[in-house]
Design an enzyme around this catalytic site. Structure first.
Site, short mmCIF file in Angstrom:
data_model
loop_
_atom_site.label_atom_id
_atom_site.label_comp_id
_atom_site.label_asym_id
_atom_site.label_seq_id
_atom_site.Cartn_x
_atom_site.Cartn_y
_atom_site.Cartn_z
N PRO A 39 1.01 -1.48 -0.27
CA PRO A 39 -0.33 -0.25 0.60
C PRO A 39 1.02 1.04 -0.11
CG PRO A 39 -1.13 -1.46 1.60
CD PRO A 39 0.24 -2.60 0.87
N GLU A 40 0.57 2.52 -0.62
CA GLU A 40 0.50 3.53 -0.84
C GLU A 40 0.40 4.09 0.72
OE1 GLU A 40 2.18 5.27 -3.88
OE2 GLU A 40 2.01 3.24 -5.47
N LYS A 53 4.26 5.01 5.25
CA LYS A 53 3.56 3.54 5.38
C LYS A 53 3.64 3.08 6.36
CE LYS A 53 5.45 2.63 0.68
NZ LYS A 53 5.83 2.26 -1.20
N ASN A 56 5.17 3.17 -5.57
CA ASN A 56 5.61 2.50 -7.09
C ASN A 56 4.58 3.46 -8.42
OD1 ASN A 56 6.90 1.57 -9.13
ND2 ASN A 56 5.98 -0.24 -8.61
N ARG A 112 11.91 -3.04 -8.43
CA ARG A 112 10.53 -2.62 -8.59
C ARG A 112 10.42 -2.14 -10.04
NH1 ARG A 112 7.69 -1.14 -4.00
NH2 ARG A 112 5.90 -1.63 -5.27
#
Length: 267
Positions: A2-3, A52, A159, A255
């Site tokens: 989760p962002e 986060k 991301n 990533r």
């Protein structure tokens, strides 16, 4: 993972459910039973997030949570626990079940402050200082796309947001931090403090400008588990919505990175 907008939305929901109450805290799974007993029945003043990281305040103890890749918090009317529930926070009206977190520990306020001091500024917090991030970025030889994902530089950006703000500001993802102009950094920060709060409200990420929405362009809406209309994220090999060239992808620091080589030439 989760962002930041997801964690801030979760903090708001947890505060709405438990602030001003004395919830019962348990560990149906059993792995957090001893710590749960310490805070169970204590006054709860709500939850906060930075980057986060999420924490719930119980008098002189803080429940510190990092969801990681598979962690989930489900808030619903009380019902028998289902699955491996690490922590349940409950009142007669509502229960919040935490499963699969990367981190779940009790901390004192001083310990929590020491943890947060390691993080970069969070665009979703009013106390965020973008100068702290800039000081680290403009001294670094690392690509700006890597720096935006480094939580010690900037916290809460994941991301999706990193790919999208670089595209929206036409900045090449491989530009070294030390070669990024101050004007470009200011544009990135201003974009983040606009897009991320809207993500909290909508509980999803939308980054396309009005002229590039499906309705404006006469194109089908994006179909993706993550939802939201975006320019380049997870659109590798598709046509850029602005210039029509193919969206590129590569792995950077473990990533997937997405960008348009034609649109993103600015440093």
């Amino acid at each position: 993972m989760p962002e930041g907008h997801t964690l801030h939305r979760l903090a708001l929901d947890l505060s709405a459910a438990f602030a001003g109450t004395r919830p019962q805290v348990s560990s149906p799974q059993g792995r957090f039973a001893e710590s749960a007993a310490i805070i169970s029945g204590r006054p709860c003043s709500g939850a906060q997030a930075q980057g986060k990281h999420l924490w719930i305040e119980f008098e002189d103890h803080l429940l510190h949570i990092h969801l990681g890749l598979i962690g989930k918090f489900r808030i619903a009317p009380p019902a028998p626990p289902r699955g491996e529930i690490r922590v349940r926070i409950a009142t007669p009206e509502v229960a919040a079940d935490l499963s699969g977190p990367q981190l779940c520990v009790l901390r004192t306020p001083e310990e929590m402050a020491a943890q947060l001091a390691k993080l970069g500024p969070d665009p979703l917090r009013k106390d965020a200082d973008p100068e702290l991030a800039w000081a680290r970025i403009h001294r670094s030889a690392r690509p700006v796309a890597a720096l935006l994902m480094d939580q010690t530089v900037l916290s809460g950006v994941g991301n999706v947001y990193r790919a999208e703000v670089l595209f929206r500001n036409r900045i090449g993802p491989h530009v070294e931090g030390r070669k990024l102009s101050r004007r470009s950094w200011d544009a990135i920060w201003n974009d983040l403090i606009t897009l991320m709060p809207q993500g909290v409200v909508d509980n999803r990420i939308d980054t396309v400008r009005p002229e590039h929405t499906p309705e404006a362009m006469g194109r089908p809406p994006r179909v993706d588990d993550h939802g939201g209309e975006v320019y380049v994220y997870r659109r590798a090999g598709m046509d850029c919505l602005v210039c029509g060239s193919r969206v590129r992808t590569e792995v950077l620091d473990g990533r997937n990175l997405f960008w348009c080589g034609r649109c993103q030439r600015r440093s």
